[in-house]
Write an enzyme that holds these catalytic residues in place. Sequence first.
Site, PDB file in Angstrom:
ATOM      1  N   LYS A 147       0.815  -1.228   0.000  1.00  0.00           N
ATOM      2  CA  LYS A 147       0.000   0.000   0.000  1.00  0.00           C
ATOM      3  C   LYS A 147       0.843   1.270   0.000  1.00  0.00           C
ATOM      4  CE  LYS A 147      -3.423  -2.757  -0.058  1.00  0.00           C
ATOM      5  NZ  LYS A 147      -4.000  -3.085  -1.364  1.00  0.00           N
TER       6      LYS A 147
ATOM      7  N   GLU B   4      -1.334   8.053   7.858  1.00  0.00           N
ATOM      8  CA  GLU B   4      -2.125   9.019   7.079  1.00  0.00           C
ATOM      9  C   GLU B   4      -2.887   9.925   8.029  1.00  0.00           C
ATOM     10  OE1 GLU B   4      -3.358   6.379   3.109  1.00  0.00           O
ATOM     11  OE2 GLU B   4      -4.858   6.872   4.615  1.00  0.00           O
TER      12      GLU B   4
ATOM     13  N   HIS C 218     -16.062  -2.876   8.480  1.00  0.00           N
ATOM     14  CA  HIS C 218     -15.366  -3.040   7.201  1.00  0.00           C
ATOM     15  C   HIS C 218     -16.046  -4.043   6.263  1.00  0.00           C
ATOM     16  CE1 HIS C 218     -12.379  -0.418   8.756  1.00  0.00           C
ATOM     17  NE2 HIS C 218     -12.067  -1.233   9.738  1.00  0.00           N
TER      18      HIS C 218
ATOM     19  N   ARG D  63      -9.121  -6.601  -8.537  1.00  0.00           N
ATOM     20  CA  ARG D  63      -9.976  -7.775  -8.764  1.00  0.00           C
ATOM     21  C   ARG D  63     -11.367  -7.284  -9.180  1.00  0.00           C
ATOM     22  NH1 ARG D  63     -10.024  -6.666  -3.179  1.00  0.00           N
ATOM     23  NH2 ARG D  63     -12.112  -6.064  -2.511  1.00  0.00           N
TER      24      ARG D  63
END
Length: 488
Positions: free
Chosen positions: A116, A200, A235, A291
């Site tokens: 990432k 972040e 999530h 994907r």
Amino acid sequence: MLKKILVANRGEIAIRIMRACREMGIPSVAVYSQADTDALFAKYADEAYCIGPAPATLSYLNIEAVMQAAKNCGADAIHPGYGFLAENPKFAAACEQEGIKFIGPSSRVLTLLGDKVAARREMIRAGVPVVPGTNECVTEFDQARGIANEIGYPLIIKPSGGGGGIGMTIVANEGDLAKALESTQAIATTTFGICDVYIEKYLTNPRHIEFQLLGDSHGNAIHLGERECSIQRRHQKLIEESPSPAVTTRMQAKMGAIAANAARLVGYEGAGTMEFLFSEGKFYFLEVNARVQVEHPVTEMVTGVDIVKEGIRIASGLPLTLTQKNIHITGSAIECRINAEDPLNDFVPTPGKIMSYHAPGGTGIRVDSGVYASYTIPPFYDPMISKLIVWGRDRHEAITRMQRALYEYIITGPNNNIPFHKAVMENPRFMKGQLGTHFIEEETTLLADMKAIMEREIPLEARLPHVTEYKKRVAAIAAVAAVRQMYS
Ligand code: MV4
């Protein structure tokens, strides 16, 4: 064109892929675990092979077993679907080595996007706006403190090898930084095998909006507009829609072009998604999902593009026949994920036997499922029963159509989250399109609304007292009784 496709997945997505194969005249091969002997996808395929015991690590995640099945049956391509081996660069590399086409991006691109921090750097290079944060891994506390002071609190520490929210830690102030850094590194190591983490700026209550992308092996890439996926819990997305009620046509064109250009620059092949947070009118790149996604049908409904077929065409080496100018968003689509879970008991999974089943139909309705009446949902995998997707000329029509479809939908046996979806579809804030990633926590009446809906529903057995034979009841249920409840 590819000649024979092995589908390295199960459930509704395996069937979704095999349906595309059938329309394209390509034979499909299922591989299934011992727990999925009776599963619909294993019957739907032209050929099916058992590759191992129920636990996914011994079957759907077993690279050697999947590769062996592909070689034995003479498949020239493997479609990984979502989850399991879908974004595994080692699996893609194994396919490349064996001369079997992996339907998706190359192992090189999967490696890049799976890291990432590397993906963030690459996207900055490609001109994509990212969340303020670090462009390298953070290892030491002093380094973290320096970065934190630059970007400001609150912030979020994320595992670089992760994605999808697992192991992320929000840090409110410097006092919590040391502990958060340590615990995120520990989770990163145990869950992903790499201790790398990055930092972040934490955006409070953003929307989650993602762009659907298609890239081919000839350097072309286009976008199919965005999906809003803000309605989620732990999530797990529950409701997705396209287009987002928050994105103007101009913004869609601008961000879509930026996202498609970045896909082209990294050499992205196949269907993929670029995830953003959207806050105060601005987009911030999060990660790429390399994907086909669970929620791809909402995009198919508003664009008319068969995303899975396009992916297969791309994997066959054909250039995109669609150009950006051919892509038009028509109307509005919503997807509800129907899960075997108990909405009255903290949404715990409730696998088990489906006693009766009747899916909704009619104009603008699509149901992607892998189940049938008398099928037993095994406890080993994701408890999703189906995806109910509706299209309407506008968002209001889509919502009322979804309400109608949810009331037609009969699933008896395992508890399921249909009552939850009914409650959301009549929630005033949802209806106004005022969404955010904390929607479910914030809408504190949802649980009570859902209970009220469940209480006013007449039990199935009581709805048709004059019909005695069970089969007759099942047939008659959807026609008359279910929809009436909507107005009761
Ligand atoms: C964030 C965030 C706020 N600020 N990053 C969770 C899923 C993963 N793809 C990224 N996630 C988040 N990253 C920053 N800098 C909030 C989330 C987040 C979230 C994002 C999308 C959908 C649902 C979410 C629920 C909670 C947190």
